[in-house]
Structures are given as structure tokens and as C-alpha cells.
Design a protein around this motif. Structure first.
Motif, short mmCIF file in Angstrom:
data_model
loop_
_atom_site.label_atom_id
_atom_site.label_comp_id
_atom_site.label_asym_id
_atom_site.label_seq_id
_atom_site.Cartn_x
_atom_site.Cartn_y
_atom_site.Cartn_z
N ALA A 248 0.83 -1.21 0.00
CA ALA A 248 0.00 0.00 0.00
C ALA A 248 0.86 1.25 0.00
O ALA A 248 0.58 2.22 -0.72
N LYS A 249 1.93 1.26 0.78
CA LYS A 249 2.81 2.44 0.82
C LYS A 249 3.48 2.67 -0.53
O LYS A 249 3.64 3.81 -0.97
N MET A 250 3.87 1.59 -1.20
CA MET A 250 4.49 1.76 -2.51
C MET A 250 3.48 2.32 -3.52
O MET A 250 3.81 3.19 -4.33
N LEU A 251 2.25 1.85 -3.47
CA LEU A 251 1.22 2.32 -4.40
C LEU A 251 0.87 3.79 -4.12
O LEU A 251 0.59 4.55 -5.05
N GLU A 252 0.89 4.19 -2.85
CA GLU A 252 0.69 5.61 -2.53
C GLU A 252 1.82 6.45 -3.10
O GLU A 252 1.60 7.57 -3.59
N MET A 253 3.04 5.93 -3.06
CA MET A 253 4.18 6.62 -3.63
C MET A 253 4.02 6.77 -5.14
O MET A 253 4.31 7.83 -5.72
N LEU A 254 3.57 5.72 -5.80
CA LEU A 254 3.35 5.76 -7.24
C LEU A 254 2.24 6.77 -7.58
O LEU A 254 2.35 7.51 -8.56
N PHE A 255 1.18 6.79 -6.78
CA PHE A 255 0.11 7.77 -6.99
C PHE A 255 0.66 9.18 -6.94
O PHE A 255 0.35 10.03 -7.79
N ALA A 256 1.49 9.47 -5.93
CA ALA A 256 2.05 10.80 -5.79
C ALA A 256 2.93 11.16 -6.98
O ALA A 256 2.90 12.29 -7.48
N THR A 257 3.72 10.20 -7.44
CA THR A 257 4.60 10.45 -8.58
C THR A 257 3.81 10.83 -9.82
O THR A 257 4.19 11.72 -10.57
N ARG A 258 2.69 10.16 -10.01
CA ARG A 258 1.87 10.42 -11.20
C ARG A 258 1.00 11.65 -11.04
O ARG A 258 0.82 12.42 -11.99
N ALA A 259 0.42 11.86 -9.86
CA ALA A 259 -0.53 12.96 -9.67
C ALA A 259 0.16 14.30 -9.47
O ALA A 259 -0.29 15.32 -9.99
N ALA A 260 1.26 14.32 -8.72
CA ALA A 260 1.91 15.59 -8.37
C ALA A 260 2.93 16.03 -9.40
O ALA A 260 3.32 17.20 -9.40
N GLY A 261 3.39 15.14 -10.26
CA GLY A 261 4.34 15.53 -11.30
C GLY A 261 5.62 16.10 -10.72
O GLY A 261 6.25 15.51 -9.84
N GLU A 262 6.01 17.27 -11.21
CA GLU A 262 7.27 17.87 -10.78
C GLU A 262 7.23 18.34 -9.34
O GLU A 262 8.27 18.61 -8.75
N ARG A 263 6.05 18.44 -8.74
CA ARG A 263 5.93 18.87 -7.35
C ARG A 263 5.76 17.67 -6.42
O ARG A 263 5.19 17.78 -5.35
N ARG A 264 6.29 16.53 -6.83
CA ARG A 264 6.14 15.33 -6.01
C ARG A 264 6.83 15.47 -4.66
O ARG A 264 6.43 14.86 -3.68
N GLY A 265 7.90 16.28 -4.60
CA GLY A 265 8.58 16.49 -3.33
C GLY A 265 7.67 17.18 -2.32
O GLY A 265 7.67 16.84 -1.13
N THR A 266 6.89 18.16 -2.80
CA THR A 266 5.94 18.84 -1.91
C THR A 266 4.88 17.87 -1.43
O THR A 266 4.50 17.86 -0.25
N TYR A 267 4.38 17.04 -2.35
CA TYR A 267 3.37 16.05 -1.95
C TYR A 267 3.94 15.08 -0.93
O TYR A 267 3.27 14.72 0.05
N GLN A 268 5.18 14.66 -1.13
CA GLN A 268 5.81 13.73 -0.18
C GLN A 268 5.91 14.36 1.20
O GLN A 268 5.71 13.69 2.22
N ALA A 269 6.25 15.65 1.25
CA ALA A 269 6.33 16.34 2.54
C ALA A 269 4.97 16.38 3.22
O ALA A 269 4.85 16.14 4.43
N LEU A 270 3.93 16.69 2.45
CA LEU A 270 2.58 16.69 3.01
C LEU A 270 2.20 15.30 3.50
O LEU A 270 1.60 15.14 4.57
N SER A 271 2.55 14.29 2.71
CA SER A 271 2.22 12.91 3.07
C SER A 271 2.88 12.51 4.39
O SER A 271 2.25 11.90 5.25
N ARG A 272 4.14 12.87 4.56
CA ARG A 272 4.85 12.51 5.79
C ARG A 272 4.29 13.27 6.99
O ARG A 272 4.20 12.73 8.09
N SER A 273 3.94 14.54 6.80
CA SER A 273 3.36 15.30 7.90
C SER A 273 2.03 14.71 8.32
O SER A 273 1.74 14.54 9.51
#
Length: 468
Positions: A142-167
Motif C-alpha cells: 500500500a505504501k508503494m502504491l501511494e508513492m506511485l500515486f504521488a509520482t503520477r498525480a503531483a508531477g514535478e511537485r512530487r517532493g511537496t506532496y511527499q512532505a505533506l504525506s509525511r506530515s
């Protein structure tokens, strides 16, 4: 120059969006990268991690006082969970390359729902071993699939999404641990069953929320890249298991995840076995970690947005963890105040290392993978954390802590060295990928320019001869 024109415009639009929307945590949560679907997914992650926090804070006591297992059996259960989790990420990546990631994520939530509910019925050790292993497999998938979702949905701003996800995740873990404390204070069998049902409810709600999202097939950066490529010129046969450069990155990433085991295992045990610091200080480590991650993750991620910056953050991670290990080696055995201050400072440093690792490891795992095979590559990259969770505690307790202060100094120096190698090899691979992309762009431009020229030549040759 074509690259500069396209990327420059996207970069300007992205930075302008950040300025208009605000860069704070709450502002980003209101308008996360990926829009509506990302907001729903973040809420699903909050519920999922809250349930996980409930179970994580109560599972050992449940297995001991309700299931009646001894310490050796509980250790075997946790070990089986770690080993099974290693297979979760690559399995999910393999399936996500062939099936919709959204459907697979819903399946992971439902799988964990079934296994966690089985704990209400079965208490035999053999059955619990299977249940815990399958639960861990589904959790890592599930965690890997969430990572893949972020990569596809957030595009170049995936780092920002990852920060939100961790928070969001850390807030959920803390909330879940607080809820578990209520049930643990009651301490009855029925109270533990209520906690299990609460975790099960989190899976149901998370699956329902994921169902409301749309399938994210390509991120903005990927879509732009694929649109520029000619049909059929991708590399669908790219295999992470045959890519020695990427496997080297994953292998080096394993020791660069040791901050997790240091915080959760080594710090408490070092306090108890080697210092006079009060045992009541142990919960403070988790509190410091949770608060700093929630407050600072966005700030750190804002400074690490590009692959080269991520490679530099990997080296800084090694130096930060080295500082933590030096502090632990110098922690005095006697003197409660001095030991407490040193241990709390070590907790701050290991949290800083975690903040750096979360963005560097994530960005490099995505950037070093071929765009047309990211699902399978990210699945392999996710193994590094699973392997560390399985082997890290044994390394720290059986080797590092057994060697005393010298063990900590050796560990810090080794991790710092690995971080330097990770940065160097990561930059080398990035340069090779950029050169390959530039060569493909030149070739594509030559082909597209040759086609009109050939057409003009053919047309000229077919013109009728002029009448004299």
C-alpha cells in the motif's frame, strides 16, 4: 533550447502557484499538488496511519496478554512481518505496471481489513504468524502504491506532496497512539478488541476514499515527455532487476534508512542499558520526532526539489547521522542530567537525518528510474526500507551496541561514507540519463526534419516537366 523553453515555462508556473497558494503546511493541504484526488488521498492516508498507530502501540501487549504468547514468539512474529514486508513493494510495483494502481491500493486496504479482523477469531501462534506476515505484505504494498500515486498525480511537485504525506502520516501515528493509550489503560480483552476494530474501520474508510479518486496514469512531467516521444520508442522492457545502476542505488539506500531503527530501537535501549537517564524520557524521543517532522518537513522539502539537490541531501544525511552517533558514543554512563541532554540532542539529530532521507531517497528513487517503467522500479526501491526494518534492529543490538561507543563511531563513519558514494553514483547516473535524453531529442528532431525534406524531394521529382 527546446528544453529550456518548455521547462522554464512549467517551472515559472509551478513557482507562481506556490507563491499564490502559500507555502505553509495548512496552505499546501488546502491546495496540494494533484488537486482534488491528492486531497482525498492525503485524508485516506491520515485515516490509515491513525489505525496503524492504534495497532502499532498495542500489538505487542495484545500478543502477550490476550493471545498468551511469550517473548520469543512475539519476536518471531515481528521478524516474520519484516521479512514479508520486503516482498510487498516489488510485488506491488510489478502488478502496478499491468493493473490500475487505484484498484490495487483498494485491494491492499481490503486485504489488511480481512487479516486484522482475523485477530478477533484466531489466537494460535501458527495462524497469527501467517496473519501478521500477510498484513505486513499488504502494508508495504500500500505504501508503494501511494508513492506511485504521488509520482503520477503531483508531477514535478512530487517532493511537496511527499512532505505533506509525511506530515499527515506522522500526525496520524500520533493520534492513533493517543487513542491506543485509552484502550491500554482499560486493559481488558474487550478493550483490545475495540482497538482492533478501530484499525479495521480505518481500512474501510481509506478504501472508500481511494475509490473516490481517479486513476492517475501519468504525471505532468511524464505526460509531457511521452508526448514528445514517437510512438513505440519507449523502453517497456526496462527491468529494474537487470539494471545494475539502479540496484546499486537501492543497495546503498538500505544503510541510509537506519535512522528509523536508531530512533525506535537503539535510543531507548541505549538509555536503559548504558545511562542513568530516567526511563520516562523514552516517550520524549517519539514526541520530538513527531513534532519536528510535522513542523519542518515542508521546509526541508522546499530546499530539495531537484534530483541534484536530492543527491546533495543524501551526503548531508550521512553527516547528520554521524553527528548523532558521535553524541551517543560520548553520552556519559553516569549523571542523569548530562545523559538526558545528550540523548535528547541525539533524538533531534536523528530526526533531522530522517527529514533529509525522506526527500532525498524519494526524489532519487523516482529520478533515477526510466519514466516508462517507474512502477516496477519504485517497487524495487521500496525494498530498502523493508530490508532495513528487518535487519536494522539486529545490526544495532547485536553488533553496534555490543561494541559500545566504538560501535557507534564505526556505524556513523560507515553511513557517512555510504552517503558520499550514494551522492557520487547518483550524480553520475543522472548525467548519463540526461545525456541519453539529449541524444534521443536530437535524433527525434533529425527524424522529424528529414521527413518533410523527403516529402519535398519526392514532390519535386513528381512534378511534370516544364513545357518549352
Amino acid at each position: 533550447m527546446i528544453w529550456r523553453r518548455g521547462v522554464g515555462k512549467r517551472k515559472d508556473r509551478g513557482e507562481r502557484g506556490l507563491r499564490e497558494g502559500g507555502t505553509g503546511l495548512l496552505a499546501q493541504l488546502r491546495r496540494p499538488p494533484g488537486g482534488r484526488d491528492a486531497k482525498i488521498m492525503l485524508f485516506a492516508q491520515l485515516l490509515d496511519r491513525t489505525g496503524t498507530g492504534v495497532w502499532g502501540a498495542s500489538c505487542v501487549l495484545f500478543f502477550t496478554f490476550v493471545a498468551g504468547l511469550d517473548g520469543r514468539q512475539v519476536g518471531l512474529l515481528l521478524g516474520a512481518a519484516g521479512v514479508a514486508g520486503i516482498a510487498g513493494s516489488p510485488l506491488a510495483g510489478h502488478l502496478a505496471a499491468r493493473f490500475p494502481a487505484r484498484t490495487l491500493l483498494i485491494g491492499c486496504h481490503l486485504l489488511r481489513l480481512a487479516t486484522i479482523c482475523a485477530l478477533l477469531v484466531f489466537t494460535r501462534f501458527e495462524v497469527l504468524l501467517l496473519v501478521v506476515a500477510v498484513t505486513s505484505l499488504g502494508d508495504r504494498a500500500a505504501k508503494m502504491l501511494e508513492m506511485l500515486f504521488a509520482t503520477r498525480a503531483a508531477g514535478e511537485r512530487r517532493g511537496t506532496y511527499q512532505a505533506l504525506s509525511r506530515s499527515v502520516a506522522n500526525a496520524g501515528y500520533a493520534l492513533g497512539a493517543g487513542l491506543a493509550a485509552i484502550g491500554l489503560a482499560v486493559g481488558t480483552r474487550e478493550a483490545y478488541q475495540v482497538l482492533i476494530l478501530g484499525n479495521a474501520l480505518s481500512f474501510v474508510l481509506a478504501a472508500a476514499l481511494v475509490w473516490r479518486t481517479r486513476e492517475q496514469r501519468h504525471g505532468r512531467a511524464e505526460a509531457a515527455s511521452e508526448a514528445a516521444d514517437a510512438p513505440g520508442e519507449g523502453r517497456p522492457d526496462a527491468n529494474p532487476w537487470r539494471d545494475r545502476g539502479y540496484l546499486r542505488f537501492v543497495l546503498l539506500d538500505i544503510p541510509l534508512c537506519l535512522d528509523d531503527s536508531i530512533l525506535g530501537v537503539a535510543l531507548p535501549l541505549w538509555l536503559i542499558e548504558h545511562t542513568d537517564a530516567p526511563h520516562a524520557l523514552v516517550p520524549a524521543f517519539l514526541i520530538i520526532n513527531t513534532v519536528l517532522v510535522v513542523v519542518l518537513q515542508m521546509t526541508v522539502s522546499a530546499r530539495v526539489r531537484r534530483p541534484r539537490e536530492a543527491a546533495g541531501a543524501a551526503r548531508l544525511y550521512g553527516l547528520t547521522l554521524l553527528g548523532c552517533c558521535v553524541l551517543l558514543a560520548l553520552t556519559p554512563e553516569h549523571g542523569a542530567w548530562a545523559a538526558s541532554i545528550a540523548l535528547l540532542a541525539a533524538a533531534v539529530l536523528v530526526t533531522a537525518a530522517e527529514l533529509l532521507r525522506s526527500v532525498s531517497s524519494w526524489e532519487l528513487a523516482v529520478s533515477l528510474a526510466p519514466r516508462d517503467a517507474r512502477a516496477s522500479y519504485l517497487g524495487v526501491a521500496g525494498m530498502s526500507q523493508s530490508i532495513q526494518k528487518s535487519a536494522g534492529p539486529m545490526l544495532l543490538t547485536g553488533v553496534v551496541m555490543a561494541a559500545g561507543p566504538a560501535g557507534w563511531l564505526a556505524l556513523g563513519a560507515a553511513v557517512a561514507g555510504v552517503a558520499v558514494v550514494q551522492r557520487r553514483t547518483g550524480l553520475r547516473r543522472l548525467e548519463a540519463m540526461e545525456a541519453m535524453e539529449a541524444a534521443e531529442a536530437v535524433e527525434a528532431a533529425a527524424v522529424s526534419g528529414a521527413a518533410p525534406a523527403a516529402t519535398r524531394t519526392a514532390a519535386k521529382g513528381s512534378d511534370p516537366a516544364p513545357v518549352s
